[in-house]
Design a protein around this motif. Structure first.
Motif, PDB file in Angstrom:
ATOM      1  N   ASN A  71      -1.036  -4.730   3.288  1.00 49.34           N
ATOM      2  CA  ASN A  71      -2.425  -4.885   3.714  1.00 49.34           C
ATOM      3  C   ASN A  71      -2.927  -6.232   3.210  1.00 49.34           C
TER       4      ASN A  71
ATOM      5  N   TYR B 235       5.904  -4.315  13.871  1.00 47.35           N
ATOM      6  CA  TYR B 235       6.338  -4.331  12.485  1.00 47.35           C
ATOM      7  C   TYR B 235       7.126  -5.613  12.233  1.00 47.35           C
TER       8      TYR B 235
ATOM      9  N   GLU C 190       4.402   0.416  17.999  1.00 49.22           N
ATOM     10  CA  GLU C 190       3.829  -0.283  16.842  1.00 49.22           C
ATOM     11  C   GLU C 190       4.581  -1.579  16.559  1.00 49.22           C
TER      12      GLU C 190
ATOM     13  N   LYS D 128      -3.034  -3.997   8.544  1.00 50.20           N
ATOM     14  CA  LYS D 128      -1.865  -3.455   7.859  1.00 50.20           C
ATOM     15  C   LYS D 128      -0.662  -3.584   8.777  1.00 50.20           C
ATOM     16  N   ILE D 129       0.518  -3.765   8.168  1.00 46.68           N
ATOM     17  CA  ILE D 129       1.749  -3.839   8.936  1.00 46.68           C
ATOM     18  C   ILE D 129       2.888  -3.324   8.070  1.00 46.68           C
ATOM     19  N   TRP D 130       3.867  -2.671   8.723  1.00 42.79           N
ATOM     20  CA  TRP D 130       5.060  -2.213   8.016  1.00 42.79           C
ATOM     21  C   TRP D 130       6.092  -3.322   8.023  1.00 42.79           C
TER      22      TRP D 130
ATOM     23  N   GLU E 258       0.808  -1.221   0.000  1.00 44.57           N
ATOM     24  CA  GLU E 258       0.000   0.000   0.000  1.00 44.57           C
ATOM     25  C   GLU E 258       0.837   1.266   0.000  1.00 44.57           C
ATOM     26  N   LYS E 259       1.960   1.229   0.735  1.00 41.94           N
ATOM     27  CA  LYS E 259       2.804   2.420   0.836  1.00 41.94           C
ATOM     28  C   LYS E 259       4.267   2.001   0.833  1.00 41.94           C
TER      29      LYS E 259
ATOM     30  N   SER F 179      11.060   0.266   3.471  1.00 44.97           N
ATOM     31  CA  SER F 179       9.924  -0.089   4.299  1.00 44.97           C
ATOM     32  C   SER F 179       8.653  -0.057   3.446  1.00 44.97           C
ATOM     33  N   TYR F 180       7.859  -1.100   3.581  1.00 42.65           N
ATOM     34  CA  TYR F 180       6.615  -1.207   2.819  1.00 42.65           C
ATOM     35  C   TYR F 180       5.464  -1.485   3.773  1.00 42.65           C
ATOM     36  N   GLN F 181       4.338  -0.811   3.576  1.00 40.37           N
ATOM     37  CA  GLN F 181       3.145  -1.133   4.339  1.00 40.37           C
ATOM     38  C   GLN F 181       2.351  -2.159   3.545  1.00 40.37           C
TER      39      GLN F 181
END
Length: 134
Positions: free
Chosen positions: A87, A130, A128, A92-94, A73-74, A83-85
């Motif tokens: 889903n 990750y 958070e 969602k998780i980084w 997603e990001k 780093s990628y988010q």
């Protein structure tokens, strides 16, 4: 064919796995169904039983290795890593990784170690969970 082999050799291992698996699934499903309804419910289809739903990954899983499957997603560049988010429709998780070049919208399967970064602020915890890819 030689150009294809050269381009595959330059791909990161996770991307090769994703491309190869996608090709195998599409050709296999087409061959089995031959254009007809094969009876397979693709909405509930998962790559493997070892894939963990993101919503089930918590701070209690710290230092546990998990596999996740989802959509990028990001993207956030870091100094020496990326780093990628991700889903997976449950959450969602980084994911922090050395490899990269994943595109937003791309489906990926990643293996990572669950980590937790504590961020205490004014008596409250804003930390958070990750993954750090292995």
């Amino acid at each position: 064919m030689q150009k294809f082999a050269q381009s595959v050799a330059l791909m990161p291992p996770a991307k090769i796995f994703t491309v190869g698996l996608s090709f195998s699934l599409v050709t296999g499903l087409y061959a089995c169904g031959k254009g007809e309804n094969s009876g397979i419910n693709l909405q509930n289809f998962n790559i493997g039983a070892n894939v963990t739903q993101i919503q089930k990954i918590t701070q209690k899983n710290q230092d546990t290795t998990v596999y996740i499957q989802g959509k990028v997603e990001k993207y956030a560049p870091l100094i020496k890593k990326k780093s990628y988010q991700i889903n997976d429709s449950t959450g969602k998780i980084w994911v922090i990784t050395n490899q990269g070049n994943f595109q937003v919208g791309e489906q990926v399967v990643l293996k990572g170690n669950v980590q937790y970064q504590s961020v205490p602020l004014a008596g409250r915890e804003y930390g958070e969970v990750y993954l750090e890819e292995k």
